[in-house]
Design a protein around this motif. Structure first.
Motif, PDB file in Angstrom:
ATOM      1  N   ASP A  24       0.730  -1.313  -0.009  1.00  0.00           N
ATOM      2  CA  ASP A  24      -0.009   0.055  -0.022  1.00  0.00           C
ATOM      3  C   ASP A  24       0.871   1.285   0.007  1.00  0.00           C
ATOM      4  O   ASP A  24       0.367   2.133   0.347  1.00  0.00           O
ATOM      5  CB  ASP A  24      -1.017  -0.025   1.291  1.00  0.00           C
ATOM      6  CG  ASP A  24      -0.493  -0.206   2.478  1.00  0.00           C
ATOM      7  OD1 ASP A  24       1.214  -0.080   2.614  1.00  0.00           O
ATOM      8  OD2 ASP A  24      -0.786  -0.139   3.492  1.00  0.00           O
ATOM      9  N   GLY A  25       2.064   1.262  -0.391  1.00  0.00           N
ATOM     10  CA  GLY A  25       3.118   2.342  -0.534  1.00  0.00           C
ATOM     11  C   GLY A  25       3.575   2.662   0.979  1.00  0.00           C
ATOM     12  O   GLY A  25       4.418   3.635   1.103  1.00  0.00           O
ATOM     13  N   LYS A  26       3.155   2.015   2.280  1.00  0.00           N
ATOM     14  CA  LYS A  26       3.501   2.300   3.430  1.00  0.00           C
ATOM     15  C   LYS A  26       4.439   1.148   4.024  1.00  0.00           C
ATOM     16  O   LYS A  26       4.075  -0.093   3.841  1.00  0.00           O
ATOM     17  CB  LYS A  26       2.514   2.605   4.237  1.00  0.00           C
ATOM     18  CG  LYS A  26       2.715   2.689   5.858  1.00  0.00           C
ATOM     19  CD  LYS A  26       1.590   3.054   6.851  1.00  0.00           C
ATOM     20  CE  LYS A  26       2.079   3.101   8.163  1.00  0.00           C
ATOM     21  NZ  LYS A  26       1.021   3.528   9.094  1.00  0.00           N
ATOM     22  N   LEU A  27       5.688   1.635   4.283  1.00  0.00           N
ATOM     23  CA  LEU A  27       6.797   0.461   4.789  1.00  0.00           C
ATOM     24  C   LEU A  27       6.391  -0.096   6.018  1.00  0.00           C
ATOM     25  O   LEU A  27       5.922   0.598   6.765  1.00  0.00           O
ATOM     26  CB  LEU A  27       7.951   0.996   4.546  1.00  0.00           C
ATOM     27  CG  LEU A  27       8.905   1.668   3.415  1.00  0.00           C
ATOM     28  CD1 LEU A  27       9.953   2.317   3.770  1.00  0.00           C
ATOM     29  CD2 LEU A  27       9.112   0.429   2.778  1.00  0.00           C
ATOM     30  N   LYS A  28       6.717  -1.458   5.991  1.00  0.00           N
ATOM     31  CA  LYS A  28       6.244  -2.157   7.369  1.00  0.00           C
ATOM     32  C   LYS A  28       7.567  -2.439   7.899  1.00  0.00           C
ATOM     33  O   LYS A  28       8.403  -3.177   7.563  1.00  0.00           O
ATOM     34  CB  LYS A  28       5.492  -3.259   7.020  1.00  0.00           C
ATOM     35  CG  LYS A  28       5.062  -4.125   8.365  1.00  0.00           C
ATOM     36  CD  LYS A  28       4.291  -5.426   8.178  1.00  0.00           C
ATOM     37  CE  LYS A  28       3.605  -5.994   9.303  1.00  0.00           C
ATOM     38  NZ  LYS A  28       2.706  -7.084   8.909  1.00  0.00           N
ATOM     39  N   ILE A  29       7.933  -1.594   9.283  1.00  0.00           N
ATOM     40  CA  ILE A  29       9.294  -1.696   9.627  1.00  0.00           C
ATOM     41  C   ILE A  29       9.154  -2.597  11.008  1.00  0.00           C
ATOM     42  O   ILE A  29       8.048  -2.205  11.694  1.00  0.00           O
ATOM     43  CB  ILE A  29       9.772  -0.086   9.735  1.00  0.00           C
ATOM     44  CG1 ILE A  29      10.016   0.325   8.232  1.00  0.00           C
ATOM     45  CG2 ILE A  29      11.197  -0.402  10.456  1.00  0.00           C
ATOM     46  CD1 ILE A  29      10.286   1.764   8.408  1.00  0.00           C
ATOM     47  N   ALA A  30      10.240  -3.337  11.399  1.00  0.00           N
ATOM     48  CA  ALA A  30      10.437  -3.788  12.688  1.00  0.00           C
ATOM     49  C   ALA A  30      11.570  -3.721  13.237  1.00  0.00           C
ATOM     50  O   ALA A  30      12.601  -3.239  12.550  1.00  0.00           O
ATOM     51  CB  ALA A  30      10.048  -5.215  12.547  1.00  0.00           C
ATOM     52  N   THR A  31      11.848  -3.476  14.173  1.00  0.00           N
ATOM     53  CA  THR A  31      13.214  -3.440  14.982  1.00  0.00           C
ATOM     54  C   THR A  31      13.708  -4.688  15.993  1.00  0.00           C
ATOM     55  O   THR A  31      12.837  -5.282  16.500  1.00  0.00           O
ATOM     56  CB  THR A  31      13.250  -2.149  15.912  1.00  0.00           C
ATOM     57  OG1 THR A  31      12.440  -2.221  16.981  1.00  0.00           O
ATOM     58  CG2 THR A  31      13.054  -0.926  15.017  1.00  0.00           C
ATOM     59  N   ILE A  32      14.963  -5.061  16.146  1.00  0.00           N
ATOM     60  CA  ILE A  32      15.246  -5.908  16.979  1.00  0.00           C
ATOM     61  C   ILE A  32      16.526  -5.433  17.943  1.00  0.00           C
ATOM     62  O   ILE A  32      17.163  -4.559  17.386  1.00  0.00           O
ATOM     63  CB  ILE A  32      15.734  -7.236  16.440  1.00  0.00           C
ATOM     64  CG1 ILE A  32      16.690  -7.220  15.397  1.00  0.00           C
ATOM     65  CG2 ILE A  32      14.325  -7.858  15.795  1.00  0.00           C
ATOM     66  CD1 ILE A  32      17.051  -8.457  14.820  1.00  0.00           C
ATOM     67  N   ASP A  33      16.665  -6.114  18.922  1.00  0.00           N
ATOM     68  CA  ASP A  33      18.092  -5.710  19.816  1.00  0.00           C
ATOM     69  C   ASP A  33      18.767  -6.821  20.058  1.00  0.00           C
ATOM     70  O   ASP A  33      18.746  -7.864  20.614  1.00  0.00           O
ATOM     71  CB  ASP A  33      17.387  -5.530  21.243  1.00  0.00           C
ATOM     72  CG  ASP A  33      18.491  -4.680  22.021  1.00  0.00           C
ATOM     73  OD1 ASP A  33      19.788  -5.138  21.801  1.00  0.00           O
ATOM     74  OD2 ASP A  33      18.241  -4.035  22.889  1.00  0.00           O
ATOM     75  N   MET A  34      19.713  -6.773  18.929  1.00  0.00           N
ATOM     76  CA  MET A  34      20.754  -8.208  18.718  1.00  0.00           C
ATOM     77  C   MET A  34      21.531  -8.286  19.893  1.00  0.00           C
ATOM     78  O   MET A  34      22.051  -9.372  20.381  1.00  0.00           O
ATOM     79  CB  MET A  34      21.787  -7.747  17.705  1.00  0.00           C
ATOM     80  CG  MET A  34      21.099  -8.179  16.078  1.00  0.00           C
ATOM     81  SD  MET A  34      20.605  -9.623  15.987  1.00  0.00           S
ATOM     82  CE  MET A  34      22.270 -10.192  15.477  1.00  0.00           C
TER      83      MET A  34
END
Length: 209
Positions: A24-34
């Motif tokens: 839909d043109g919107k980025l789906k972003i996630a984060t992790i703490d390695m």
């Protein structure tokens, strides 16, 4: 341990990039703490315990070698006293002096062998340790990539990654989902009860000396 910190700093600085495209043109972003995943993964703790056992074994053998060198040093001191004793004949002193030289050379050789042994064994252990930690980090990275694909994330960033100037790579993300807890639960699903990681036992995964 410095070698672990250097290695993990390099690996953790690289974010994970998902391959899915935004519909839909919107980025789906996630984060992790390695760093958190690395420290709290039960295999990290198990590897560290094994390394500590091997390091203790090396230290034990080094102490045994040092004990023999100290015995020689005591013998040398006693011989030195005889050489300085005016009541001992010159012929006896010559014999003592020859023995003193032999023992001194023996002590020098033993200490050189001890230092070489210590350097060789510690270097081998450090290399083994780096390979173990590299394998653990790669396992975590692959799990993060699989989770990113399964959840259809466009990008997954490591929020613990630091630049060479010790500034976080990721300063801000809008509407990002932290999936660290999900990954940690998966990593430790088969962990034995005694494998719980403690702050003291876990190797540091951070930059610096």
């Amino acid at each position: 341990m410095t070698i672990i910190r250097r290695f993990t700093a390099l690996i953790l600085a690289v974010g994970l990039v998902g391959t899915a495209a935004a519909q839909d043109g919107k980025l789906k972003i996630a984060t992790i703490d390695m760093q958190q995943l690395f420290k709290e993964y039960h295999r990290t703790n198990e590897a560290q315990k094994q390394i500590n056992v091997e390091r203790a074994r090396i230290q034990k053998e080094n102490n045994e070698r040092l004990a023999r060198i100290r015995e020689l040093d005591t013998e040398l001191q006693n011989m030195r006293k005889q050489l300085d004793d005016p009541s001992i004949s010159d012929s006896k002193k010559q014999t003592v002096y020859r023995d003193w030289q032999m023992k001194q050379n023996e002590g020098i050789a033993l200490d050189r062998e001890r230092r070489e042994f210590l350097q060789r064994r510690n270097q081998a252990l450090n290399e083994k340790m780096v390979q173990r930690m590299k394998g653990i980090l790669e396992e975590i990275r692959k799990l993060g990539e699989e989770q990113a694909k399964a959840e259809d994330y466009d990008y997954v960033f490591d929020k613990s990654g630091l630049s060479t100037s010790q500034v976080p790579f990721l300063l801000y993300t809008k509407d990002a989902t932290d999936i660290t807890a999900v990954l940690l639960k998966t990593l430790n699903k088969d962990a034995p009860p005694e494998s719980e990681v403690t702050e003291e036992e876990a190797p540091a995964a951070e930059g610096g000396e």
